[in-house]
Design an enzyme around this catalytic site. Structure first.
Site, PDB file in Angstrom:
ATOM      1  CG  HIS A  32      -1.936  -0.984   1.360  1.00 18.34           C
ATOM      2  ND1 HIS A  32      -2.098  -1.781   2.475  1.00 18.34           N
ATOM      3  CD2 HIS A  32      -2.910  -1.351   0.490  1.00 18.34           C
ATOM      4  CE1 HIS A  32      -3.131  -2.592   2.288  1.00 18.34           C
ATOM      5  NE2 HIS A  32      -3.639  -2.357   1.087  1.00 18.34           N
ATOM      6  CE  LYS A  56     -11.940  -6.487   3.110  1.00 24.01           C
ATOM      7  NZ  LYS A  56     -11.171  -6.766   1.982  1.00 24.01           N
ATOM      8  NE  ARG A 105      -2.845  -7.655  -4.184  1.00 24.23           N
ATOM      9  CZ  ARG A 105      -3.653  -8.029  -3.216  1.00 24.23           C
ATOM     10  NH1 ARG A 105      -3.163  -8.313  -2.034  1.00 24.23           N
ATOM     11  NH2 ARG A 105      -4.950  -8.126  -3.413  1.00 24.23           N
ATOM     12  CB  SER A 143      -4.496  -6.351   4.744  1.00 22.59           C
ATOM     13  OG  SER A 143      -4.061  -5.136   4.204  1.00 22.59           O
TER      14      SER A 143
HETATM   15  O1  PNS Z   1      -8.592  -2.357   0.431  1.00 24.24           O
HETATM   16  P1  PNS Z   1      -9.834  -2.859  -0.233  1.00 24.24           P
HETATM   17  O2  PNS Z   1     -10.625  -3.709   0.728  1.00 24.24           O
HETATM   18  O3  PNS Z   1      -9.552  -3.539  -1.540  1.00 24.24           O
HETATM   19  O4  PNS Z   1     -10.711  -1.555  -0.557  1.00 24.24           O
HETATM   20  C1  PNS Z   1     -11.941  -1.656  -1.215  1.00 24.24           C
HETATM   21  C2  PNS Z   1     -12.665  -0.303  -1.213  1.00 24.24           C
HETATM   22  C3  PNS Z   1     -12.795   0.260   0.179  1.00 24.24           C
HETATM   23  C4  PNS Z   1     -11.886   0.680  -2.072  1.00 24.24           C
HETATM   24  C5  PNS Z   1     -14.065  -0.568  -1.853  1.00 24.24           C
HETATM   25  O5  PNS Z   1     -14.679  -1.615  -1.185  1.00 24.24           O
HETATM   26  C6  PNS Z   1     -14.971   0.645  -1.819  1.00 24.24           C
HETATM   27  O6  PNS Z   1     -14.771   1.586  -2.570  1.00 24.24           O
HETATM   28  N1  PNS Z   1     -15.969   0.608  -0.915  1.00 24.24           N
HETATM   29  C7  PNS Z   1     -16.888   1.701  -0.736  1.00 24.24           C
HETATM   30  C8  PNS Z   1     -18.304   1.264  -1.112  1.00 24.24           C
HETATM   31  C9  PNS Z   1     -18.561   1.505  -2.563  1.00 24.24           C
HETATM   32  O7  PNS Z   1     -18.416   2.594  -3.083  1.00 24.24           O
HETATM   33  N2  PNS Z   1     -18.958   0.423  -3.246  1.00 24.24           N
HETATM   34  C10 PNS Z   1     -19.201   0.437  -4.659  1.00 24.24           C
HETATM   35  C11 PNS Z   1     -17.895   0.326  -5.400  1.00 24.24           C
HETATM   36  S1  PNS Z   1     -18.196  -0.362  -6.918  1.00 24.24           S
END
Ligand code: PNS
Length: 174
Positions: A32, A56, A105, A143
């Site tokens: 990150h 989660k 990745r 993570s």
């Molecule tokens: O580190 P991660 O878990 O891959 O992050 C994912 C994240 C937080 C970027 C994604 O889940 C997100 O944008 N969540 C916010 C909810 C949202 O906007 N959902 C629709 C996205 S298509």
């Protein structure tokens, strides 16, 4: 004429380009940090947005994740940490940000990331998602794997910032 303090002519002319690096960061890894640092070289400023209500269960609270990121990124002057609830597009709109930067990745990441990028663009016209490929040395890093290794007492030094390593040891009582 009186000079306005902190006046940034680039900002007032709309020339400051900000990247949004969103994530769970539970906890932040060196992968990150690498992507955020590289984004900070490409954009005028970077907003790292910690999701406050991930789907989660998270090991670290949003305040803890914020603090761990702040420690690891303190040396980068154009990076600030924030958090958001709900939809990413609403946060991007509220901050007037039109570029999201994510790390990739492997091809397996791409499918879901592509779907999210396209959904976000459908929800907020003009919101672009850009991908930075992970350094090969961090390609295996996540993570969840870091938490699993730390939970069973494995060494995660070198995979996460030092403060994160200490925080994991404290959480798991090592
Ligand atoms: O580190 P991660 O878990 O891959 O992050 C994912 C994240 C937080 C970027 C994604 O889940 C997100 O944008 N969540 C916010 C909810 C949202 O906007 N959902 C629709 C996205 S298509």
């Amino acid at each position: 004429m009186k000079k306005r303090k902190n006046h940034d002519p680039r900002r007032s002319r709309g020339l400051v380009v900000t990247a949004l690096c969103p994530g769970s960061f539970d906890p932040p890894t060196n992968g990150h940090i690498d992507v955020i640092e590289r984004a900070s070289h490409l954009f005028d400023e970077v907003v790292v947005a910690v999701i406050a209500n991930p789907s989660k269960d998270s090991l670290f609270s949003v305040e803890e994740r914020h603090r761990l990121l702040a420690g690891a990124l303190a040396r980068l002057g154009n990076v600030r940490i924030d958090s958001f609830d709900g939809l990413l597009v609403d946060f991007a709109r509220s901050q007037q940000i039109s570029a999201v930067v994510k790390g990739l990745r492997a091809v397996s990441d791409f499918e879901y990331e592509l779907q999210m990028a396209q959904m976000n663009a459908a929800l907020l016209e003009g919101l672009e998602t850009m991908f930075l490929t992970a350094k090969p040395s961090w390609a295996f890093l996540s993570s969840s794997l870091v938490k699993e290794v730390a939970r069973f007492g494995g060494a995660v030094d070198g995979l996460v910032p030092e403060e994160v390593s200490k925080a994991l040891a404290a959480k798991y009582g090592h």
